[in-house]
Scaffold this active site. Structure first.
Site, PDB file in Angstrom:
ATOM      1  N   ARG A  10      12.309  26.896  26.551  1.00 17.71           N
ATOM      2  CA  ARG A  10      13.506  27.132  26.060  1.00 17.71           C
ATOM      3  C   ARG A  10      14.049  28.436  26.454  1.00 17.71           C
ATOM      4  O   ARG A  10      13.537  29.372  26.413  1.00 17.71           O
ATOM      5  CB  ARG A  10      13.602  27.043  24.468  1.00 17.71           C
ATOM      6  CG  ARG A  10      14.949  27.213  23.985  1.00 17.71           C
ATOM      7  CD  ARG A  10      15.006  27.350  22.445  1.00 17.71           C
ATOM      8  NE  ARG A  10      16.035  27.753  21.647  1.00 17.71           N
ATOM      9  CZ  ARG A  10      16.208  27.700  20.296  1.00 17.71           C
ATOM     10  NH1 ARG A  10      15.345  27.191  19.735  1.00 17.71           N
ATOM     11  NH2 ARG A  10      17.618  28.043  19.971  1.00 17.71           N
ATOM     12  N   ASN A 192      14.668  34.373  30.813  1.00 23.00           N
ATOM     13  CA  ASN A 192      13.548  34.772  31.677  1.00 23.00           C
ATOM     14  C   ASN A 192      12.582  35.454  31.021  1.00 23.00           C
ATOM     15  O   ASN A 192      11.542  36.060  31.605  1.00 23.00           O
ATOM     16  CB  ASN A 192      13.722  35.340  32.803  1.00 23.00           C
ATOM     17  CG  ASN A 192      15.173  34.850  33.750  1.00 23.00           C
ATOM     18  OD1 ASN A 192      15.213  33.637  34.016  1.00 23.00           O
ATOM     19  ND2 ASN A 192      16.231  35.812  33.831  1.00 23.00           N
ATOM     20  N   ARG A 193      12.355  35.191  29.748  1.00 27.72           N
ATOM     21  CA  ARG A 193      11.186  35.797  28.792  1.00 27.72           C
ATOM     22  C   ARG A 193      11.111  37.332  28.978  1.00 27.72           C
ATOM     23  O   ARG A 193      10.084  37.935  28.536  1.00 27.72           O
ATOM     24  CB  ARG A 193       9.645  35.019  29.324  1.00 27.72           C
ATOM     25  CG  ARG A 193       9.722  33.523  29.332  1.00 27.72           C
ATOM     26  CD  ARG A 193       9.658  33.288  27.738  1.00 27.72           C
ATOM     27  NE  ARG A 193       9.582  31.944  27.574  1.00 27.72           N
ATOM     28  CZ  ARG A 193      10.371  30.822  27.456  1.00 27.72           C
ATOM     29  NH1 ARG A 193      11.843  31.322  27.728  1.00 27.72           N
ATOM     30  NH2 ARG A 193       9.859  29.789  27.225  1.00 27.72           N
ATOM     31  N   LEU A 194      12.247  37.853  29.249  1.00 26.84           N
ATOM     32  CA  LEU A 194      12.368  39.234  29.305  1.00 26.84           C
ATOM     33  C   LEU A 194      12.724  39.903  27.905  1.00 26.84           C
ATOM     34  O   LEU A 194      13.985  40.179  27.764  1.00 26.84           O
ATOM     35  CB  LEU A 194      13.010  39.894  30.411  1.00 26.84           C
ATOM     36  CG  LEU A 194      12.368  39.664  31.668  1.00 26.84           C
ATOM     37  CD1 LEU A 194      13.481  40.259  32.771  1.00 26.84           C
ATOM     38  CD2 LEU A 194      11.029  40.431  31.939  1.00 26.84           C
ATOM     39  N   HIS A 195      12.144  39.556  26.745  1.00 25.16           N
ATOM     40  CA  HIS A 195      12.646  39.529  25.279  1.00 25.16           C
ATOM     41  C   HIS A 195      12.651  41.072  25.041  1.00 25.16           C
ATOM     42  O   HIS A 195      11.866  41.819  25.434  1.00 25.16           O
ATOM     43  CB  HIS A 195      11.745  39.005  24.435  1.00 25.16           C
ATOM     44  CG  HIS A 195      11.317  37.515  25.008  1.00 25.16           C
ATOM     45  ND1 HIS A 195      12.209  36.615  24.922  1.00 25.16           N
ATOM     46  CD2 HIS A 195      10.086  36.886  25.336  1.00 25.16           C
ATOM     47  CE1 HIS A 195      11.794  35.544  25.265  1.00 25.16           C
ATOM     48  NE2 HIS A 195      10.402  35.594  25.384  1.00 25.16           N
TER      49      HIS A 195
END
Length: 215
Positions: A10, A192-195
């Protein structure tokens, strides 16, 4: 049984959390996020939180409880003091709380110490509960093995007759804890999972420092 979940993905794109926009006290950010989730994402049970304890068997155990109050001092919830979580806290008050609000793509992780609140505060909250919840707190020997559902319901009916027309007072084994935070991490999902991750740490002078963490 063998199911591969590797394709479950997601993209998180609903918000951002920048260090320059965060307050000096993490409780102010908690209050802001709680208010936003409560008002804009009604599908989330905003005050549902996971509490992790270290059990008497030295294994961690997680369960969901309901936050009933928060202040600058900490987070308050209620439970049976003789339950597994109550015994674990008595043995080791170091706990972890976490909130996950999927609608807002936000998570908060709180490390702290749990301690019992004053008896009069537990009394006040117990008196505010629905009568059925009051009786439930008395009839349930929380975490103990019970013979059947019917046993619980039979015991509740007996208790209802016993207290018919009478005031119900809080049992000594039931009450509140406050978790006083020493560390709070705020997580905002990003693409892009760069939280975004901002962690607050309590210092010896009771001020807070904050840092951005790598996702």
């Amino acid at each position: 049984m063998n199911r591969d979940l590797g394709d479950y993905r997601r993209s998180y794109e609903k918000g951002e959390l920048l260090l320059k926009d965060t307050p000096e006290n993490p409780m102010e950010l908690f209050q802001k996020w709680f208010y936003e989730v409560d008002n804009h994402f009604p599908e989330d049970e905003t005050n549902a939180m996971t509490i992790s304890t270290i059990g008497l068997d030295r294994f961690p155990r997680n369960r969901v409880v309901l936050l009933k109050k928060y202040t600058y001092e900490g987070f308050v919830f209620y439970t049976n003091y003789q339950s597994e979580k109550g015994q674990a806290i008595e043995n080791n008050p170091n706990v972890c709380l976490s909130f996950f609000w999927h609608g807002a793509e936000r998570q908060i992780i709180i490390k702290g110490k749990a301690e019992k609140i004053a008896k009069n505060l537990s009394d006040g909250y117990f008196e505010s509960r629905p009568r059925g919840s009051q009786l439930g707190a008395i009839v349930s020997n929380q975490s103990a093995i019970v013979e059947s559902r019917e046993t619980l319901e039979d015991n509740l009916r007996k208790l209802e007759k016993e207290f018919e027309g009478k005031e119900i007072t809080r049992p000594e084994h039931w009450g509140g804890y406050i978790v006083k935070p020493i560390e709070m991490e705020f997580w905002q999902g990003r693409a892009n999972r760069l939280h975004d991750r901002i962690r607050y740490t309590l210092q010896e002078n009771f001020s807070w420092t904050k840092n951005r963490l790598s996702p």
